[in-house]
Design a protein around this motif. Structure first.
Motif, mmCIF file in Angstrom:
data_model
loop_
_atom_site.group_PDB
_atom_site.id
_atom_site.type_symbol
_atom_site.label_atom_id
_atom_site.label_comp_id
_atom_site.label_asym_id
_atom_site.label_seq_id
_atom_site.Cartn_x
_atom_site.Cartn_y
_atom_site.Cartn_z
ATOM 1 N N UNK A 8 0.843 -1.193 0.000
ATOM 2 C CA UNK A 8 0.000 0.000 0.000
ATOM 3 C C UNK A 8 0.879 1.245 0.000
ATOM 4 N N UNK A 9 0.472 2.256 -0.761
ATOM 5 C CA UNK A 9 1.248 3.494 -0.839
ATOM 6 C C UNK A 9 0.470 4.702 -0.331
ATOM 7 N N UNK A 10 -0.739 4.505 0.198
ATOM 8 C CA UNK A 10 -1.637 5.606 0.485
ATOM 9 C C UNK A 10 -1.441 6.192 1.876
ATOM 10 N N UNK A 11 -1.943 7.416 2.052
ATOM 11 C CA UNK A 11 -1.891 8.089 3.349
ATOM 12 C C UNK A 11 -2.690 7.320 4.397
ATOM 13 N N UNK A 12 -3.843 6.766 4.003
ATOM 14 C CA UNK A 12 -4.719 6.105 4.965
ATOM 15 C C UNK A 12 -4.308 4.700 5.326
ATOM 16 N N UNK A 13 -3.506 4.040 4.459
ATOM 17 C CA UNK A 13 -3.113 2.663 4.736
ATOM 18 C C UNK A 13 -3.988 1.680 3.985
#
Length: 736
Positions: free
Chosen positions: A207-212
């Motif tokens: 995962x690469x996102x801010x939220x996870x």
């Protein structure tokens, strides 16, 4: 040491102000409940980080594996009221819930495992019913199964579908390759657990996102053998039936099958829904060291859209729909099929390899406002993935590792038609959209001492977004995005059931097609990928009757993707905010209030989940230092439950939120609210269970969700009304 340093101001005054907002006191207050002093926050954060590191070093054992603490599962401060977490056996491809909790608690950051025992004794239709009690997870219903989920401010810009989180189903990418998705395709009745990795703690899975990430793990024939019938009914002519079966074969292979049908008129006008969801998986035991598992699901979801309304309409006539939602027959109908495989090989000596592939098809028929028309899309997503993990001795030190590669490709035929009362007219847009993602990642945990591990991660992402416009070739465009994302942290266990952790990580999110193809722009909108550095410290553990899970985080974002609706506009506009900050606290506390109270073997427990969120611009050219709208600063979930030894329970719960800014100019807020609910259940015998639930018992009118505007006015149709008093009940029958 104070939990909240000076930037959070006078905490007791904050709480008092919030209570008044909820209407629990009559007197209003003008006290601003947050004082932002960013420099002091950084000093406090890093001072605490350094003090912890030196404290660990001073108290660390000798560098030997002898005397290492046993790896025990720490109780989560969420409603795990049943003690059967280790009851169901796992397999090579799908570890059981107990093993999953042990693995996830090796992470130096905010993580959770939500077992099905949390939501199977109630009417759990959507993700608000399953994960909203997890601190740090803001999950609120728009309508029906449409739920907005945000972690640490992820996807704040999105007033439809899902963005800012990486979805997985049994470790397989769940959403579209461009980063969007629809969680209502998940049938919660088929899940044995939900794994939540917040922020950079999901980097270890790609995962690469801010939220996870949110990983939804299905039941198997091993975890849930036998047969189950379930029937539920309730307010708004809601009916849902489910039948499922699990079987274990002589060679150790297994099969799980589930079929669910549901129908409801919905709380609001023009919110009818009907859906059929089929899920199956089979694990084939190739040998004592190898297993392959195939997954298949099929969904038909027909959902009317009531639309968003003005704030006044939402609070005075919450059941009403927006007028053009009815005249345009707005709806979102989905037909989807998913096929995936996961093969696990035990390589021996603590090493394991997973390999797999996936493909899924989705047909979206989506009439919305007549100005936009009828969205008609067919998409295919596919990819390959592998992950290797294990542990070994490095000298006298333990070392754990995992690394992997995930490829995710998506092709969409995106058509748009004029709308004749929700029926397609003449074609207005016809484009082929293609998204590609390749993520390479690795994480290593080196045990400096048996109690202290040093964790490092590195991730590379390459992404492409491409559109070919068949009607207007000048609108054809392509953009590439790539990034290297590091992470560093530590995990310290001063006792067997106490952990302290900290980490620093980088996230990277390319825009999706809704961001890139907005309005009447030629080609793609000039948007950059969102980047962020997130700093996190926290602790989890249990001592006596108390269990806790606490994380503090501070994220500095560049080019945050934000979306707003201009005054009088029909569609939204996305822009990059040059510099923004997301920071907050995620506090979960569970308490065993008593045992053997009325009879031997009974218990009284309470859980609390509090999320504090502070998101704001930094010297923005248009919005200065304003708060970023989209989420209340305070979000609180709690439940008290009594379990009797004769297999019945009663519970009371509360959901509360403070007021929230609705626009980027901070001119308007929605009021805070507190809603009360209750539930009860009774096991008639070992095969038959009854349950009942009442929601919003005080019939509170409130706003559950809204879309952000540049400036909110009295005519802004941006708001979704929360459900009024509702009742649901059901019966569950199991047999061999």
């Amino acid at each position: 040491m104070l939990l909240f340093p000076n930037p959070y101001g006078n905490y007791s005054s904050t709480v008092c102000a919030w209570i008044k907002e909820l209407g629990l006191e009559k007197e209003e207050t003008t006290l601003h409940y947050l004082t932002r002093v960013r420099e002091e926050f950084r000093v406090c954060f890093f001072s605490l980080f350094i003090c912890l590191v030196f404290a660990f070093a001073a108290n660390a054992d000798e560098n030997t594996r002898e005397g290492a603490l046993e790896e025990l599962v720490i109780a989560a401060p969420i409603p795990e009221f049943k003690t059967n977490i280790g009851k169901y056996p796992g397999t090579l491809t799908v570890p059981n819930n107990f093993e999953a909790k042990k693995i996830i608690q090796r992470t130096p950051g905010g993580v959770y495992v939500v077992g099905s025992e949390v939501f199977e004794d109630k009417f759990s239709l959507n993700f608000q019913d399953t994960v909203s009690h997890v601190p740090g997870v803001f999950a609120t219903k728009r309508f029906a199964e449409e739920v907005r989920i945000s972690i640490r401010g992820s996807g704040l810009e999105r007033s439809f579908h899902q963005k800012g989180l990486t979805g997985f189903q049994d470790g397989v990418p769940f959403g579209a390759a461009d980063g969007s998705g629809d969680f209502q395709e998940i049938d919660t009745l088929t899940l044995q657990r939900i794994e939540i990795h917040k922020g950079g703690n999901a980097m270890q899975f790609g995962s690469t996102t801010l939220g996870g990430s949110i990983n939804m793990i299905q039941k198997t024939g091993h975890s849930h053998p036998g047969y189950q019938l379930r029937f539920e009914m309730g307010s708004d002519d809601t009916f849902r039936g489910n039948m499922q079966s699990g079987k274990i074969f002589e060679d150790g292979s297994d099969l799980f099958v589930s079929l669910t049908g549901a129908t409801s008129d919905g709380f609001r006008e023009h919110a009818d829904q009907q859906n059929i969801k089929f899920n199956a998986n089979t694990g084939i035991k190739l040998s004592s060291q190898a297993e392959t598992r195939f997954y298949f699901s099929a969904n038909q979801i027909d959902l009317e859209l009531p639309g968003s309304v003005t704030q006044t309409q939402a609070l005075t006539d919450p059941e009403s729909a927006r007028a053009n939602a009815i005249t345009d027959d707005q709806r979102r109908d989905i037909i989807s099929y998913r096929l995936s495989n996961k093969t696990t090989v035990d390589l021996g000596d603590g090493h394991k390899m997973d390999v797999g592939a996936f493909i899924f098809y989705k047909d979206l028929f989506h009439p919305i406002v007549s100005f936009v028309g009828v969205i008609d899309q067919e998409s295919i997503n596919y990819g390959l993935y592998t992950q290797n993990s294990g542990s070994y001795d490095f000298g006298e030190h333990l070392n754990r590792y995992q690394f992997g590669v995930t490829t995710h490709f998506g092709d969409t035929s995106a058509k748009r038609w004029s709308s004749n009362g929700g029926k397609p007219g003449t074609i207005t847009n016809n484009a082929d959209q293609a998204a590609q993602n390749i993520v390479v990642y690795g994480e290593n945990s080196f045990f400096v001492t048996p109690k202290l591990s040093f964790v490092t991660s590195l991730q590379y992402i390459w992404a492409n977004r491409d559109v070919f416009d068949k009607r207007t070739p000048s609108d054809t465009a392509s953009s590439d995005y790539e990034s290297i994302n590091p992470k560093i942290g530590f995990l310290y266990k001063p006792t067997e059931k106490t952990q302290v952790f900290a980490n620093v990580s980088r996230s990277f999110e390319p825009p999706d097609f809704s961001n890139l193809t907005q309005g009447s722009t030629v080609g793609f909108s000039q948007l950059q990928a969102q980047e962020a550095w997130t700093y996190e410290i926290g602790t989890r553990g249990e001592r006596g009757p108390i269990a806790w899970d606490i994380s503090l985080y501070h994220a500095e974002l560049e080019d945050e993707l934000l979306r707003f609706r201009a005054t009088g506009a029909v569609t939204d506009s996305t822009f990059n905010a040059e510099s923004t900050v997301h920071q907050g606290a995620e506090i979960g506390v569970g308490i065993r209030l008593g045992e053997n109270l009325l009879s031997s073997g009974d218990s009284l427990k309470m859980w609390n989940a509090y999320t504090y969120s502070n998101f704001y611009f930094e010297n923005d050219v248009n919005f200065g230092d304003n708060e970023i709208p989209g989420q209340p600063a305070h979000f609180y979930n709690a439940e008290v439950r009594y379990d009797h030894k004769d297999e019945w329970f009663v519970a009371m719960n509360m959901l509360a939120a403070s007021k929230a800014d609705t626009d980027f100019n901070n001119t308007t807020t929605v009021p805070g609210y507190a809603i009360i609910g209750a539930g009860a259940g009774y096991d008639v015998n070992k095969n038959v269970s009854l349950f009942f639930e009442g929601r919003n018992l005080l019939n509170k009118k409130y706003i559950s969700n809204f879309a952000a505007s540049a400036t909110t006015t009295g005519t802004s149709n941006d708001f979704y009304a929360g459900d009024l008093r509702r009742f649901f009940g059901g019966v569950r029958i199991t047999f061999d």
